[in-house]
Design a protein around this motif. Sequence first.
Motif: not given
Length: 467
Positions: A285-286, A289-291, A317, A371
């Motif tokens: 998941q992390l 989130e960081r593409r 990132e 973002r």
Amino acid sequence: MKGEVKEQLSSLTGVPTDEVCEVSGKTGEGVAALLEAIIARVPPPPGDDNNKFKALLFDAYFDSQRGVVLLVAVRDGVLKRGQRIFCSYSKRFYPVNDLGILYPNPRPLDGLRCGQIGFLTLGARDIRGFRVGETVWAEAPAKDDENFPGFRPAQPMVFAGIFPEAVGDCERLDSAIQRLLLTDASVDARRDISPVLGAGYRCGFLGLLHLDVFRQRLSTEHGVPVLATSPTVPYRLELQGGKVVVVEHAGDYPSHPALPPTRVEEPLVRGTIVLPREMVPSVQQLCLERRGEEEGVEALDNAGERMLIRVRLPLAEVITDFFDRLQAATHGFATFDYELCGYSEVDLVKVCIRLNGEIVDALSFFGIRDRATDTARRYLAKLAELIPQQQFDIALQAVVGGKVICKERIKALRKDVVAQKILSHGHSGDPTRKAKLLDRQKEGKKKLREVAKVQVPPEAFVAMVKL
């Protein structure tokens, strides 16, 4: 237990399990077998003493008494003390004042021959003229002579501004950086002037660890406390006319009304994460989130208790707080390593910050278009906490391409003029009188806002560049 360790090493390195040596540095077990394996598996160095001298430069350092010292692996030929060498990177000749082998400490000899690992003392004073991986010749190479393949100068991939904490330390910082550059040729440093932080340097480093070590050396070895701005990565921009440029910070990015670039590329890294099995979902998941793009997940042991995740991530990132977030998600049980793996197109924008209608370049930053609004909103909220109140309202705006995407307002310091009248006369008075007093106060603050400028304290800039 040994079998599991062998399988893990084989999975990580690709070496067959039966070729993994069992060696203990504590008890000495297996050392003799390791030496025999080195003799049997590592081929002898190729080369011929009768050929032209050719060596690979694999390290270099600066000695205050002897100058630049090169560590080389000789491939062909023989080199004697007093001869000249030719370096393929700088295209210059240097006299050899001394030479020898590493045994393991430097041991002077009269000459070096093929297959030996040795040192060369040149008396040069600037180490930036040498690069690891270049070819060293005894004389200028002929047209048919080939350098060692694969050489390319180290390319900085993390950029940050280095400024002194005290403005009066500019000269000390300049002297300290020049001395450090003598011992670390991989740092790319050029002078930079910030309207807020003063004179300093814009430096390029090989990675985050390189940046941290350089900053610590400035403080501990030279006694110059410095401020390192938030690190950035190099972006490749293709402009409207087809020209390709590389920008390192938001100040160099084309802004409105200039035409935006037709294509922007950011550097990518291929990361490997080793972690316990139960923590895989949170790490995935992390990375999402960081593409990140997951390339594969595999087990490192038969029981599947330890897993290996391969993922592609944008370098931008990784250099922020990715490792801290990773350790928090895995309670410190994860290990992370990465290597550069090219560039990829990205929808990048420059977010400009306006204070009462005036753009402050020192506060501009890069953002991903999807973002940018959320990032700018957090940025302005933090900035609103740092800028002190003035006698007038302060409008904070984040602008992308001439369009305001979010805004904040710092309310003015306000004197209660109605309460003063109540205290002086003992009663509130006529409502129209109170409205007149408030309108007069509002008009005065409007005029003050038109002629006054927002004074941003240096502490605010320091806090914002660290975000």
